[in-house]
Scaffold this motif. Structure first.
Motif, PDB file in Angstrom:
ATOM      1  N   THR A 197       0.746  -1.126   0.065  1.00 28.97           N
ATOM      2  CA  THR A 197      -0.007  -0.203  -0.141  1.00 28.97           C
ATOM      3  C   THR A 197       1.080   1.173   0.132  1.00 28.97           C
ATOM      4  O   THR A 197       0.480   2.187  -0.144  1.00 28.97           O
ATOM      5  CB  THR A 197      -0.830  -0.044   1.159  1.00 28.97           C
ATOM      6  OG1 THR A 197      -0.101  -0.184   2.422  1.00 28.97           O
ATOM      7  CG2 THR A 197      -2.016  -0.915   1.139  1.00 28.97           C
ATOM      8  N   ASN A 198       2.095   1.205   0.314  1.00 31.36           N
ATOM      9  CA  ASN A 198       3.011   2.535   0.288  1.00 31.36           C
ATOM     10  C   ASN A 198       4.466   2.258   0.150  1.00 31.36           C
ATOM     11  O   ASN A 198       4.851   1.066   0.381  1.00 31.36           O
ATOM     12  CB  ASN A 198       2.807   3.200   1.522  1.00 31.36           C
ATOM     13  CG  ASN A 198       3.002   2.202   2.645  1.00 31.36           C
ATOM     14  OD1 ASN A 198       4.153   2.055   3.172  1.00 31.36           O
ATOM     15  ND2 ASN A 198       1.869   2.144   3.658  1.00 31.36           N
ATOM     16  N   ASN A 204      12.203   6.823   3.443  1.00 34.04           N
ATOM     17  CA  ASN A 204      10.847   7.109   3.497  1.00 34.04           C
ATOM     18  C   ASN A 204      10.560   8.600   3.447  1.00 34.04           C
ATOM     19  O   ASN A 204      10.564   9.498   4.282  1.00 34.04           O
ATOM     20  CB  ASN A 204      10.084   6.485   4.908  1.00 34.04           C
ATOM     21  CG  ASN A 204       8.693   6.363   4.669  1.00 34.04           C
ATOM     22  OD1 ASN A 204       8.330   7.201   3.988  1.00 34.04           O
ATOM     23  ND2 ASN A 204       8.277   5.429   5.327  1.00 34.04           N
ATOM     24  N   ALA A 241       6.764   9.728  -2.340  1.00 32.22           N
ATOM     25  CA  ALA A 241       5.850   9.581  -1.219  1.00 32.22           C
ATOM     26  C   ALA A 241       5.341  10.953  -0.630  1.00 32.22           C
ATOM     27  O   ALA A 241       4.836  11.097   0.543  1.00 32.22           O
ATOM     28  CB  ALA A 241       6.417   8.722  -0.239  1.00 32.22           C
ATOM     29  N   THR A 270       4.206   1.140  -5.196  1.00 31.87           N
ATOM     30  CA  THR A 270       4.459   1.933  -4.050  1.00 31.87           C
ATOM     31  C   THR A 270       3.080   2.649  -3.888  1.00 31.87           C
ATOM     32  O   THR A 270       2.931   3.352  -2.992  1.00 31.87           O
ATOM     33  CB  THR A 270       5.648   2.755  -4.034  1.00 31.87           C
ATOM     34  OG1 THR A 270       5.674   3.545  -5.305  1.00 31.87           O
ATOM     35  CG2 THR A 270       6.778   1.980  -3.854  1.00 31.87           C
ATOM     36  N   LYS A 271       2.159   2.621  -4.918  1.00 37.64           N
ATOM     37  CA  LYS A 271       0.832   3.429  -4.967  1.00 37.64           C
ATOM     38  C   LYS A 271       1.296   4.879  -5.096  1.00 37.64           C
ATOM     39  O   LYS A 271       0.348   5.603  -4.542  1.00 37.64           O
ATOM     40  CB  LYS A 271      -0.152   2.921  -3.880  1.00 37.64           C
ATOM     41  CG  LYS A 271      -0.461   1.688  -3.562  1.00 37.64           C
ATOM     42  CD  LYS A 271      -1.110   0.924  -4.768  1.00 37.64           C
ATOM     43  CE  LYS A 271      -1.318  -0.500  -4.617  1.00 37.64           C
ATOM     44  NZ  LYS A 271      -0.411  -1.477  -4.994  1.00 37.64           N
ATOM     45  N   THR A 272       2.455   5.135  -5.528  1.00 36.98           N
ATOM     46  CA  THR A 272       2.699   6.714  -5.920  1.00 36.98           C
ATOM     47  C   THR A 272       1.639   7.004  -6.864  1.00 36.98           C
ATOM     48  O   THR A 272       1.193   8.122  -6.968  1.00 36.98           O
ATOM     49  CB  THR A 272       4.158   6.844  -6.388  1.00 36.98           C
ATOM     50  OG1 THR A 272       5.094   6.280  -5.405  1.00 36.98           O
ATOM     51  CG2 THR A 272       4.286   8.156  -6.541  1.00 36.98           C
TER      52      THR A 272
END
Ligand SMILES: [Zn+2]
Length: 337
Positions: free
Chosen positions: A47-48, A165, A195, A245-247
């Motif tokens: 999800t990230n 991160n 992110a 990474t759902k960017t």
């Protein structure tokens, strides 16, 4: 083809992992190659970015001796050659390889030995990018990374980066690290707009980044896109990784075509061969199929990568000719499928 954004620890294959475990005297919980791969490849439900970064634990645990680091860089160059690359910039964070007592200098020396042997044996050019890391208690380690980069600049090291991160540790808090890089004439690339939003990229530009890792969120800021174009800042886009990474949530929202239309110098890269389970050829093919890009557009993206590489004008000329040749072969192969 050229990969400008490729992490060492996320690109080792299960055979490399088994060999390194043997070299380091580490007993792995499993020795089955498919199981090892499953441990390293990102979960489709990821999800990230934070979750994605958890996939580096296995290889990082082994990349703690000079012998393993040298071996890993060498084997990655072998792999890149087999995949048809003519140049790559491999990155890693020296401060993540100190668990068994190596210094950052020793880590980089080991990586350079692997790099030099790889270049000799496989005939492709490779340079190393040293990553500083996004944490809040590692200023001294980051400063040391910049110093080590200066020490080996032009001897196989070509730049420093900031990785980790981005959502948890904002770019703006690393100003002093890049002021030090600027003073030492060490070129800077920064992961930004992955992110976190456009503001993270503005900070990266203010810190002197010549290239930005990912840069996806520039799409939300027309002024920023204009700035990227005017300053000819290269974006190191990594299609599969950005989706994982759902960017970018939906394939159709991937901003590469929009960036191209804005005249931004887009490049296409893998990020991590193993964690993202991809190759550069696959990334080009995915993009071509998904966005119906012309052959000329793909070639222009590949040539952007040459322009953005930390190489001399002469080396770039040679690479562009090589890309013309390799692309025509590759595109010919694609059209037959
Ligand atoms: Zn990256």
């Amino acid at each position: 083809m050229i990969d400008l954004h490729l992490h060492l620890d996320g690109s080792l294959n299960p055979k490399n992992i088994l060999k390194m475990a043997q070299m380091a005297g580490v007993v792995l919980p499993c020795t089955d190659e498919e199981e090892i791969r499953a441990n390293m490849v990102v979960d489709p439900e990821c999800t990230n970015l934070g979750e994605y970064l958890g996939k580096f634990d296995l290889s990082l645990g082994l990349l703690q001796t000079a012998e393993c680091i040298e071996y890993a860089v060498y084997e990655l160059i072998r792999d890149l050659k087999e995949k048809g690359l003519c140049y790559a910039e491999i990155r890693f964070a020296p401060q993540l390889h100190l668990r068994k007592g190596l210094t950052q200098t020793e880590v980089v020396e080991a990586a350079l030995r692997g790099r030099n042997k790889g270049i000799r044996d496989f005939g492709i050019t490779v340079n190393l990018i040293l990553c500083c890391l996004r944490f809040d208690q590692n200023r001294a380690e980051n400063m040391e990374t910049v110093t080590v980069a200066e020490q080996f600049l032009g001897k196989g090291v070509c730049a420093v980066d900031l990785a980790g991160n981005e959502a948890a540790y904002p770019t703006e808090t690393f100003q002093d690290i890049f002021a030090a890089a600027y003073e030492k004439f060490v070129p800077v690339v920064i992961h930004a707009g992955e992110a976190a939003g456009p503001e993270s990229m503005w900070h990266a530009l203010n810190f002197g980044a010549l290239r930005i890792g990912h840069g996806i969120h520039a799409i939300e800021d027309a002024k920023l896109m204009q700035e990227l174009k005017e300053k000819k800042i290269f974006l190191e886009m990594c299609y599969s990784s950005n989706l994982q990474t759902k960017t970018v949530e939906r394939v159709e929202d991937y901003p590469l075509a929009t960036f191209l239309a804005h005249g931004i110098a887009v490049t296409l890269n893998t990020d991590n061969l193993t964690v993202s389970s991809t190759s550069l050829q696959r990334e080009y093919a995915l993009l071509q199929n998904q966005f119906d890009l012309s052959d000329d557009t793909l070639k222009a993206i590949a040539k952007n990568a040459v322009d953005g590489a930390f190489l001399s004008a002469e080396e770039k000329e040679t690479l562009k000719k090589q890309i013309d040749r390799e692309f025509s072969i590759w595109l010919h192969g694609q059209s037959k499928k």
